[in-house]
Scaffold this motif. Sequence first.
Motif, PDB file in Angstrom:
ATOM      1  N   ILE A 162      -2.816  28.908   4.851  1.00  0.00           N
ATOM      2  CA  ILE A 162      -4.067  28.577   4.164  1.00  0.00           C
ATOM      3  C   ILE A 162      -3.780  27.835   2.863  1.00  0.00           C
ATOM      4  CG2 ILE A 162      -6.199  29.468   3.172  1.00  0.00           C
ATOM      5  CD1 ILE A 162      -5.991  31.864   4.985  1.00  0.00           C
ATOM      6  N   ILE A 163      -2.821  28.314   2.094  1.00  0.00           N
ATOM      7  CA  ILE A 163      -2.507  27.661   0.826  1.00  0.00           C
ATOM      8  C   ILE A 163      -2.032  26.233   1.061  1.00  0.00           C
ATOM      9  CG2 ILE A 163      -0.964  27.679  -1.170  1.00  0.00           C
ATOM     10  CD1 ILE A 163      -3.251  29.674  -1.350  1.00  0.00           C
ATOM     11  N   ARG A 164      -1.234  26.021   2.100  1.00  0.00           N
ATOM     12  CA  ARG A 164      -0.810  24.659   2.416  1.00  0.00           C
ATOM     13  C   ARG A 164      -2.021  23.790   2.728  1.00  0.00           C
ATOM     14  NH1 ARG A 164       3.950  22.485   3.390  1.00  0.00           N
ATOM     15  NH2 ARG A 164       4.970  24.538   3.506  1.00  0.00           N
ATOM     16  N   ALA A 165      -2.993  24.347   3.464  1.00  0.00           N
ATOM     17  CA  ALA A 165      -4.208  23.586   3.771  1.00  0.00           C
ATOM     18  C   ALA A 165      -4.987  23.265   2.507  1.00  0.00           C
ATOM     19  CB  ALA A 165      -5.091  24.367   4.744  1.00  0.00           C
ATOM     20  N   THR A 166      -5.093  24.219   1.588  1.00  0.00           N
ATOM     21  CA  THR A 166      -5.836  23.957   0.348  1.00  0.00           C
ATOM     22  C   THR A 166      -5.125  22.917  -0.506  1.00  0.00           C
ATOM     23  OG1 THR A 166      -4.790  25.706  -0.990  1.00  0.00           O
ATOM     24  CG2 THR A 166      -6.682  26.350   0.345  1.00  0.00           C
ATOM     25  N   VAL A 167      -3.798  22.958  -0.510  1.00  0.00           N
ATOM     26  CA  VAL A 167      -3.015  22.005  -1.301  1.00  0.00           C
ATOM     27  C   VAL A 167      -3.118  20.602  -0.722  1.00  0.00           C
ATOM     28  CG1 VAL A 167      -0.641  21.354  -1.910  1.00  0.00           C
ATOM     29  CG2 VAL A 167      -1.420  23.703  -2.261  1.00  0.00           C
ATOM     30  N   GLU A 168      -3.043  20.496   0.579  1.00  0.00           N
ATOM     31  CA  GLU A 168      -2.979  19.184   1.216  1.00  0.00           C
ATOM     32  C   GLU A 168      -4.346  18.589   1.537  1.00  0.00           C
ATOM     33  OE1 GLU A 168       1.361  19.842   3.429  1.00  0.00           O
ATOM     34  OE2 GLU A 168      -0.480  19.771   4.622  1.00  0.00           O
ATOM     35  N   TYR A 169      -5.376  19.458   1.610  1.00  0.00           N
ATOM     36  CA  TYR A 169      -6.685  18.983   2.073  1.00  0.00           C
ATOM     37  C   TYR A 169      -7.831  19.385   1.135  1.00  0.00           C
ATOM     38  CZ  TYR A 169      -4.508  17.216   6.253  1.00  0.00           C
ATOM     39  OH  TYR A 169      -3.722  16.483   7.109  1.00  0.00           O
ATOM     40  N   ASN A 170      -7.639  19.145  -0.148  1.00  0.00           N
ATOM     41  CA  ASN A 170      -8.737  19.212  -1.110  1.00  0.00           C
ATOM     42  C   ASN A 170      -9.366  20.607  -1.207  1.00  0.00           C
ATOM     43  OD1 ASN A 170     -10.597  16.508  -2.242  1.00  0.00           O
ATOM     44  ND2 ASN A 170     -11.337  18.573  -2.615  1.00  0.00           N
ATOM     45  N   GLY A 171      -8.545  21.658  -1.064  1.00  0.00           N
ATOM     46  CA  GLY A 171      -9.051  23.011  -1.228  1.00  0.00           C
ATOM     47  C   GLY A 171      -9.624  23.627   0.017  1.00  0.00           C
ATOM     48  N   LEU A 172      -9.491  22.986   1.147  1.00  0.00           N
ATOM     49  CA  LEU A 172     -10.101  23.414   2.406  1.00  0.00           C
ATOM     50  C   LEU A 172      -9.752  24.858   2.775  1.00  0.00           C
ATOM     51  CD1 LEU A 172     -10.327  21.452   5.681  1.00  0.00           C
ATOM     52  CD2 LEU A 172      -8.960  23.534   5.680  1.00  0.00           C
ATOM     53  N   VAL A 216     -15.610  25.392  11.699  1.00  0.00           N
ATOM     54  CA  VAL A 216     -16.568  25.381  10.595  1.00  0.00           C
ATOM     55  C   VAL A 216     -15.832  25.401   9.257  1.00  0.00           C
ATOM     56  CG1 VAL A 216     -18.516  26.582   9.532  1.00  0.00           C
ATOM     57  CG2 VAL A 216     -18.253  26.576  12.031  1.00  0.00           C
ATOM     58  N   GLY A 217     -16.307  24.580   8.324  1.00  0.00           N
ATOM     59  CA  GLY A 217     -15.736  24.550   6.980  1.00  0.00           C
ATOM     60  C   GLY A 217     -14.750  23.434   6.736  1.00  0.00           C
ATOM     61  N   THR A 218     -14.505  22.594   7.748  1.00  0.00           N
ATOM     62  CA  THR A 218     -13.515  21.534   7.571  1.00  0.00           C
ATOM     63  C   THR A 218     -14.121  20.237   7.055  1.00  0.00           C
ATOM     64  OG1 THR A 218     -13.761  20.882   9.892  1.00  0.00           O
ATOM     65  CG2 THR A 218     -12.015  22.453   9.375  1.00  0.00           C
ATOM     66  N   VAL A 219     -15.435  20.106   7.127  1.00  0.00           N
ATOM     67  CA  VAL A 219     -16.095  18.875   6.686  1.00  0.00           C
ATOM     68  C   VAL A 219     -16.933  19.170   5.445  1.00  0.00           C
ATOM     69  CG1 VAL A 219     -17.691  17.035   7.309  1.00  0.00           C
ATOM     70  CG2 VAL A 219     -16.157  17.992   9.049  1.00  0.00           C
ATOM     71  N   PHE A 220     -16.623  18.486   4.343  1.00  0.00           N
ATOM     72  CA  PHE A 220     -17.367  18.691   3.099  1.00  0.00           C
ATOM     73  C   PHE A 220     -17.115  17.494   2.195  1.00  0.00           C
ATOM     74  CE2 PHE A 220     -13.238  20.756   2.798  1.00  0.00           C
ATOM     75  CZ  PHE A 220     -12.706  20.225   1.640  1.00  0.00           C
ATOM     76  N   ASP A 221     -17.878  17.390   1.140  1.00  0.00           N
ATOM     77  CA  ASP A 221     -17.700  16.350   0.136  1.00  0.00           C
ATOM     78  C   ASP A 221     -17.253  16.973  -1.192  1.00  0.00           C
ATOM     79  OD1 ASP A 221     -18.519  14.319   1.839  1.00  0.00           O
ATOM     80  OD2 ASP A 221     -20.628  14.501   1.267  1.00  0.00           O
ATOM     81  N   TYR A 222     -16.221  16.409  -1.802  1.00  0.00           N
ATOM     82  CA  TYR A 222     -15.769  16.726  -3.157  1.00  0.00           C
ATOM     83  C   TYR A 222     -15.109  18.098  -3.297  1.00  0.00           C
ATOM     84  CZ  TYR A 222     -19.053  12.892  -3.761  1.00  0.00           C
ATOM     85  OH  TYR A 222     -19.725  11.708  -3.623  1.00  0.00           O
ATOM     86  N   VAL A 223     -15.824  19.159  -2.911  1.00  0.00           N
ATOM     87  CA  VAL A 223     -15.302  20.514  -3.064  1.00  0.00           C
ATOM     88  C   VAL A 223     -15.805  21.340  -1.888  1.00  0.00           C
ATOM     89  CG1 VAL A 223     -17.263  21.277  -4.488  1.00  0.00           C
ATOM     90  CG2 VAL A 223     -15.083  22.471  -4.664  1.00  0.00           C
ATOM     91  N   PRO A 224     -14.969  22.244  -1.340  1.00  0.00           N
ATOM     92  CA  PRO A 224     -15.419  23.041  -0.197  1.00  0.00           C
ATOM     93  C   PRO A 224     -16.745  23.740  -0.485  1.00  0.00           C
ATOM     94  CG  PRO A 224     -13.079  23.330  -0.500  1.00  0.00           C
ATOM     95  CD  PRO A 224     -13.558  22.529  -1.679  1.00  0.00           C
ATOM     96  N   ALA A 225     -17.629  23.722   0.512  1.00  0.00           N
ATOM     97  CA  ALA A 225     -18.956  24.329   0.366  1.00  0.00           C
ATOM     98  C   ALA A 225     -18.868  25.833   0.581  1.00  0.00           C
ATOM     99  CB  ALA A 225     -19.932  23.696   1.349  1.00  0.00           C
ATOM    100  N   GLY A 226     -18.091  26.486  -0.283  1.00  0.00           N
ATOM    101  CA  GLY A 226     -17.961  27.934  -0.197  1.00  0.00           C
ATOM    102  C   GLY A 226     -16.776  28.413   0.597  1.00  0.00           C
ATOM    103  N   GLY A 227     -15.997  27.476   1.167  1.00  0.00           N
ATOM    104  CA  GLY A 227     -14.925  27.910   2.063  1.00  0.00           C
ATOM    105  C   GLY A 227     -15.538  28.537   3.303  1.00  0.00           C
ATOM    106  N   PHE A 228     -14.920  29.609   3.819  1.00  0.00           N
ATOM    107  CA  PHE A 228     -15.491  30.370   4.919  1.00  0.00           C
ATOM    108  C   PHE A 228     -15.312  31.836   4.595  1.00  0.00           C
ATOM    109  CE2 PHE A 228     -16.148  32.112   9.125  1.00  0.00           C
ATOM    110  CZ  PHE A 228     -17.179  31.327   9.603  1.00  0.00           C
ATOM    111  N   GLY A 229     -16.377  32.605   4.745  1.00  0.00           N
ATOM    112  CA  GLY A 229     -16.453  33.963   4.212  1.00  0.00           C
ATOM    113  C   GLY A 229     -15.248  34.839   4.454  1.00  0.00           C
ATOM    114  N   TRP A 230     -14.952  35.130   5.721  1.00  0.00           N
ATOM    115  CA  TRP A 230     -13.869  36.088   5.952  1.00  0.00           C
ATOM    116  C   TRP A 230     -12.491  35.463   5.758  1.00  0.00           C
ATOM    117  CZ3 TRP A 230     -15.490  37.752  11.568  1.00  0.00           C
ATOM    118  CH2 TRP A 230     -15.258  36.720  12.487  1.00  0.00           C
TER     119      TRP A 230
END
Length: 609
Positions: free
Chosen positions: A536-546, A567-581
């Motif tokens: 997950i951290i690699r994804a956030t680092v490489e893909y804008n906080g995803l 769900v949660g992979t498409v957003f603009d600028y900043v993740p729209a809340g990430g994904f809950g769990w």
Amino acid sequence: MHINKAETLAALLAQEDTDRSNTITIDDQGPKHFTVKGENGETLEVKGTYYLANLLQEVWLGNGRLNPENVQMKPLERVDYLMNTHYWHTLSRRIDAGNILATLADEKRSSNKAYLYVPAADSDGLEYYRRISADYPQIEIIELPAPPFSDGLLAEIDKKPGLLALKYDKTAGTPLPYVVPGGRFNEMYGWDSYFIALGLMAHNQYDLAKGMLENTAYQIKYYGKMLNANRSYYLTRSQPPFYTPYLSAFYRRYAGRLPQNWLAEHLAVAIDEYQNVWMNPQTHLFADIGLNRYFDEGCGRPKETEPGHFNFILQQYAAKHGVGTAEMERAYGAGEIQDADLDRYFIHDRAMRESGHDTTTRLDDVCADTACVDLNAIMYRIETDIAALIADYFPQGFDHNGTRHTAEGWRAKAQARCDAVQQYLWNEADGTFYDYNVATKAQNRFVSATNLLPLWAGLCSREQAERLVKSQLGALLCAGGIASTAPIGAEIRGPERQWDYPYGWAPHQILIWEGLERYGFEREMREAAYAWVQMIIRATVEYNGLIPEKFNVVEGSHKTDVEYGNVGTVFDYVPAGGFGWTNASLVLGIAKLTEAQKAALNALADSTP
């Protein structure tokens, strides 16, 4: 540092967002070096994908003021900061005057009007929702009678798909808040709420965690069960019953802020859910073996699924009836074509959806006949949790509906279940628990993450735990965490299912970490937690906080081509809340790591171009 937000944003995107996605990722081909110019002449040099994405987020979220320290945050601090200040808030909902239209919106089923169902017995809620919807002619308030709901009523409700009201707090003058999973899921989900709440409690988000627990109790009281989600088309099914474990975890953490009569009220709801829903032999209990199953009281195609979702199945029946697949779907749904075998398929499919594992080869076409390891582990945990709550807070016994409940009585229920689990679900030769099919009177010898849930529930002996970890964990643990199942054999035909290998999900990680820790498998727990968290951290680092819904844990990637997308992979600028769990799993997983492991994860920020 004061900046011109519009100019900085435009310049940053023009230079670094080369794929024009309104994000900055490793897929972009910009110079990866941007100079921020302040309005007072100061400058800030930002280099590298990760830090440029932080900059983009801070510029977008800010109001013209930029804090350089936030841009330079290391990944673990950054995700924690965003969850506390942005993600939980973004995912929060409240069915109040300012948000009623937004909460009624539903991507899964559309209609000409926005329907809100309110229990007829909830007079305060009815008055409130009628009042706040009076200015919106497109909203129709529909009174819902008490359960059980007849087939005729459900058929009428199906013509008007809508939102089911949650608890209105008369004292506060507002409905209680709740957190949605994210993306297309704009309502409160059953088992998601438990895992989300664990994340909320880790961040001490008391009001949100309490609101969701009370909304769950409201559902059990007025809709008859903890719902799959609070939409009208979910009235026929629940989800894995985590309300009681949620209640236990929440009250033990916040007992000092809550009176004992609050616990008594919710403990009564927990007992009602256990007795009326899960121990009902007409729906969820195999009375002859003393074990439980998942079940949905509806019939036919689940109405939340998109047209064409079942084409793989329907085309087989279409040929039998001499029609095309689309016509088969329409005619079967209208009752013009009847087929008992297809009816049975949808009975199993609906039950699988109650399991939360929608969908998986493990339960496909068998779920309603199956005493599942995961469900019976949860049921055992419910029984032991209720026993412990009574022992600790009502030592003289707990009176409810004319019955005195004692800790000893609930421990006896748990022991009876343990005996049944050992008889029907334990496989001595393989050293694991398996689901048991009551129709075939045989175990389904399927390697699955759910086989490990007795560790979380405390349902196995130490010797069984050792054999279980040896036989199952090694087959499931991948580079990115625990896969839902072992690889699926090539002989199994059909669509690739999102709860099968190679996909991994947050709830399995969280429950299995807790189970490993409970039985003293500290090394295995940290290895599993690190595998998931680093992905997950690699994804956030490489893909804008995803932070998305699920991952391919074999490839360690969020890029999945499987049913329902990701769900949660498409957003603009900043993740729209990430994904809950997934958010929650990240918070909980980080807490289980060593300092050396955390340092390695933070180093990803500087090793990414």
